[in-house]
Design a protein around this motif. Structure first.
Motif, PDB file in Angstrom:
ATOM      1  N   MET A  24      45.674  81.379  27.141  1.00 49.28           N
ATOM      2  CA  MET A  24      46.260  82.721  27.070  1.00 49.28           C
ATOM      3  C   MET A  24      47.787  82.659  27.254  1.00 49.28           C
ATOM      4  SD  MET A  24      43.608  84.507  26.430  1.00 49.28           S
ATOM      5  CE  MET A  24      42.445  83.233  25.960  1.00 49.28           C
ATOM      6  N   SER A  25      48.249  81.839  28.186  1.00 51.51           N
ATOM      7  CA  SER A  25      49.695  81.665  28.412  1.00 51.51           C
ATOM      8  C   SER A  25      50.363  81.031  27.199  1.00 51.51           C
ATOM      9  CB  SER A  25      49.953  80.797  29.640  1.00 51.51           C
ATOM     10  OG  SER A  25      49.526  81.447  30.800  1.00 51.51           O
ATOM     11  N   TYR A  26      49.704  80.037  26.624  1.00 52.65           N
ATOM     12  CA  TYR A  26      50.239  79.368  25.441  1.00 52.65           C
ATOM     13  C   TYR A  26      50.369  80.361  24.287  1.00 52.65           C
ATOM     14  CZ  TYR A  26      50.582  76.190  21.468  1.00 52.65           C
ATOM     15  OH  TYR A  26      50.989  75.554  20.324  1.00 52.65           O
ATOM     16  N   GLN A  27      49.327  81.155  24.066  1.00 51.62           N
ATOM     17  CA  GLN A  27      49.371  82.141  22.989  1.00 51.62           C
ATOM     18  C   GLN A  27      50.491  83.149  23.221  1.00 51.62           C
ATOM     19  OE1 GLN A  27      45.219  83.369  23.210  1.00 51.62           O
ATOM     20  NE2 GLN A  27      44.804  82.345  21.267  1.00 51.62           N
ATOM     21  N   LYS A  28      50.657  83.582  24.452  1.00 50.96           N
ATOM     22  CA  LYS A  28      51.740  84.529  24.747  1.00 50.96           C
ATOM     23  C   LYS A  28      53.102  83.882  24.483  1.00 50.96           C
ATOM     24  CE  LYS A  28      53.752  87.633  28.062  1.00 50.96           C
ATOM     25  NZ  LYS A  28      53.647  88.366  29.302  1.00 50.96           N
ATOM     26  N   SER A  29      53.256  82.608  24.835  1.00 50.76           N
ATOM     27  CA  SER A  29      54.545  81.932  24.646  1.00 50.76           C
ATOM     28  C   SER A  29      54.896  81.793  23.169  1.00 50.76           C
ATOM     29  CB  SER A  29      54.527  80.548  25.308  1.00 50.76           C
ATOM     30  OG  SER A  29      53.779  79.609  24.540  1.00 50.76           O
ATOM     31  N   GLU A  36      52.904  91.499  24.853  1.00 51.20           N
ATOM     32  CA  GLU A  36      52.443  92.155  26.083  1.00 51.20           C
ATOM     33  C   GLU A  36      50.926  92.310  26.125  1.00 51.20           C
ATOM     34  OE1 GLU A  36      52.853  95.425  23.076  1.00 51.20           O
ATOM     35  OE2 GLU A  36      54.095  93.707  23.624  1.00 51.20           O
ATOM     36  N   LEU A  37      50.273  92.259  24.970  1.00 49.43           N
ATOM     37  CA  LEU A  37      48.817  92.366  24.954  1.00 49.43           C
ATOM     38  C   LEU A  37      48.158  91.195  25.680  1.00 49.43           C
ATOM     39  CD1 LEU A  37      48.160  93.628  21.311  1.00 49.43           C
ATOM     40  CD2 LEU A  37      48.021  94.944  23.436  1.00 49.43           C
ATOM     41  N   PHE A  38      48.860  90.066  25.759  1.00 49.94           N
ATOM     42  CA  PHE A  38      48.301  88.910  26.461  1.00 49.94           C
ATOM     43  C   PHE A  38      48.306  89.087  27.976  1.00 49.94           C
ATOM     44  CE2 PHE A  38      49.434  86.812  22.430  1.00 49.94           C
ATOM     45  CZ  PHE A  38      48.202  86.266  22.130  1.00 49.94           C
ATOM     46  N   ASP A  39      49.082  90.049  28.480  1.00 48.78           N
ATOM     47  CA  ASP A  39      49.165  90.237  29.930  1.00 48.78           C
ATOM     48  C   ASP A  39      47.807  90.547  30.557  1.00 48.78           C
ATOM     49  OD1 ASP A  39      51.870  89.731  29.799  1.00 48.78           O
ATOM     50  OD2 ASP A  39      52.447  91.853  29.837  1.00 48.78           O
ATOM     51  N   SER A  40      46.940  91.184  29.810  1.00 50.60           N
ATOM     52  CA  SER A  40      45.629  91.548  30.364  1.00 50.60           C
ATOM     53  C   SER A  40      44.528  90.574  29.925  1.00 50.60           C
ATOM     54  CB  SER A  40      45.254  92.963  29.933  1.00 50.60           C
ATOM     55  OG  SER A  40      45.130  93.026  28.529  1.00 50.60           O
ATOM     56  N   MET A  41      44.907  89.492  29.262  1.00 55.35           N
ATOM     57  CA  MET A  41      43.906  88.537  28.773  1.00 55.35           C
ATOM     58  C   MET A  41      43.825  87.337  29.705  1.00 55.35           C
ATOM     59  SD  MET A  41      44.490  88.529  24.691  1.00 55.35           S
ATOM     60  CE  MET A  41      44.705  90.049  23.784  1.00 55.35           C
ATOM     61  N   SER A  42      42.583  87.014  30.086  1.00 55.04           N
ATOM     62  CA  SER A  42      42.350  85.900  31.004  1.00 55.04           C
ATOM     63  C   SER A  42      40.911  85.419  30.838  1.00 55.04           C
ATOM     64  CB  SER A  42      42.565  86.354  32.457  1.00 55.04           C
ATOM     65  OG  SER A  42      41.561  87.299  32.822  1.00 55.04           O
ATOM     66  N   PHE A  43      40.570  84.409  31.564  1.00 58.51           N
ATOM     67  CA  PHE A  43      39.200  83.904  31.575  1.00 58.51           C
ATOM     68  C   PHE A  43      38.211  85.033  31.865  1.00 58.51           C
ATOM     69  CE2 PHE A  43      35.687  82.172  34.177  1.00 58.51           C
ATOM     70  CZ  PHE A  43      35.122  81.291  33.270  1.00 58.51           C
ATOM     71  N   GLU A  44      38.550  85.870  32.839  1.00 60.44           N
ATOM     72  CA  GLU A  44      37.658  86.957  33.255  1.00 60.44           C
ATOM     73  C   GLU A  44      37.537  88.055  32.208  1.00 60.44           C
ATOM     74  OE1 GLU A  44      40.026  85.619  35.208  1.00 60.44           O
ATOM     75  OE2 GLU A  44      38.865  84.749  36.843  1.00 60.44           O
ATOM     76  N   THR A  45      38.600  88.293  31.440  1.00 62.90           N
ATOM     77  CA  THR A  45      38.566  89.393  30.470  1.00 62.90           C
ATOM     78  C   THR A  45      38.235  88.941  29.057  1.00 62.90           C
ATOM     79  OG1 THR A  45      40.948  89.264  29.998  1.00 62.90           O
ATOM     80  CG2 THR A  45      40.239  90.728  31.801  1.00 62.90           C
ATOM     81  N   ARG A  46      38.350  87.653  28.771  1.00 62.89           N
ATOM     82  CA  ARG A  46      38.079  87.162  27.409  1.00 62.89           C
ATOM     83  C   ARG A  46      36.822  86.303  27.344  1.00 62.89           C
ATOM     84  NH1 ARG A  46      42.256  85.936  23.813  1.00 62.89           N
ATOM     85  NH2 ARG A  46      40.540  85.439  22.424  1.00 62.89           N
ATOM     86  N   MET A  47      36.785  85.233  28.112  1.00 60.00           N
ATOM     87  CA  MET A  47      35.679  84.292  27.937  1.00 60.00           C
ATOM     88  C   MET A  47      34.372  84.812  28.523  1.00 60.00           C
ATOM     89  SD  MET A  47      35.560  80.247  28.441  1.00 60.00           S
ATOM     90  CE  MET A  47      34.784  79.462  27.038  1.00 60.00           C
ATOM     91  N   ILE A  48      34.400  85.272  29.747  1.00 54.55           N
ATOM     92  CA  ILE A  48      33.157  85.730  30.382  1.00 54.55           C
ATOM     93  C   ILE A  48      32.483  86.840  29.570  1.00 54.55           C
ATOM     94  CG2 ILE A  48      32.175  86.884  32.411  1.00 54.55           C
ATOM     95  CD1 ILE A  48      34.071  85.192  34.133  1.00 54.55           C
TER      96      ILE A  48
END
Length: 175
Positions: A24-29, A36-48
């Protein structure tokens, strides 16, 4: 470097938390559109949520000794899964059957890139997706700015179908 590959179960995905968040950090970079859409994306919000909502999951990790250095996550899901409050990812009428295959997440740590790991992960994922005879439509969604990933998938035979969210995501398709 001693790379080996291992399929992990849905119940064991917590071992991917750090790598998923790195993705997620790599994609944002790399992003130049709506980063800014990546700010709310994480393991908990995407993969699970994706693993829980899919009909079938395939998670393959690449390990250097015991350290996970890359992974691919693919799934079989109802085509309706890809029309939600976030976006409609493709024209549902263009899909032949009720279910689609998707290469959902793909990440390799930088120091392990360009060593063949990506091709192994990709090929095994495609082999798994192809084992479902009822699945005719395969999709990959590439975040904007990730030109290396886009070229990689195009080199593997996927074609750009369209963009969504003002170019935030490029949709690639096998047909």
């Amino acid at each position: 470097m001693s790379i080996h590959y291992e399929v992990i179960s849905d119940d064991d995905i917590s071992c991917l938390k750090d790598l998923c968040n790195e993705l997620m950090s790599y994609q944002k970079s790399k992003s130049t559109i709506h980063s800014e859409l990546f700010d709310s994306m994480s393991f908990e919000t995407r993969m699970i949520p994706s693993v829980k909502s899919a009909k079938k999951n395939y998670i393959l990790v690449a390990k250097d000794d015991n350290e996970i250095v890359g992974y691919v996550y693919s799934n079989i899901s109802s085509k309706e899964t890809y029309s939600n409050v976030f976006a409609t990812f493709f024209d549902l009428d263009s899909v032949k059957n009720e279910d689609v295959g998707c290469l959902s997440q793909f990440y390799i740590r930088e120091e392990y890139r360009n060593s063949g790991i990506g091709s192994v992960l990709f090929n095994r994922s495609m082999d798994w997706l192809s084992s479902f005879k009822s699945i005719k439509d395969l999709f990959i969604f590439v975040s904007n700015g990730n030109d290396n990933a886009l070229k990689f998938y195009q080199g593997k035979g996927f074609k750009v179908s369209h963009q969504i969210l003002d170019g935030f995501i490029t949709v690639l398709r096998n047909t």
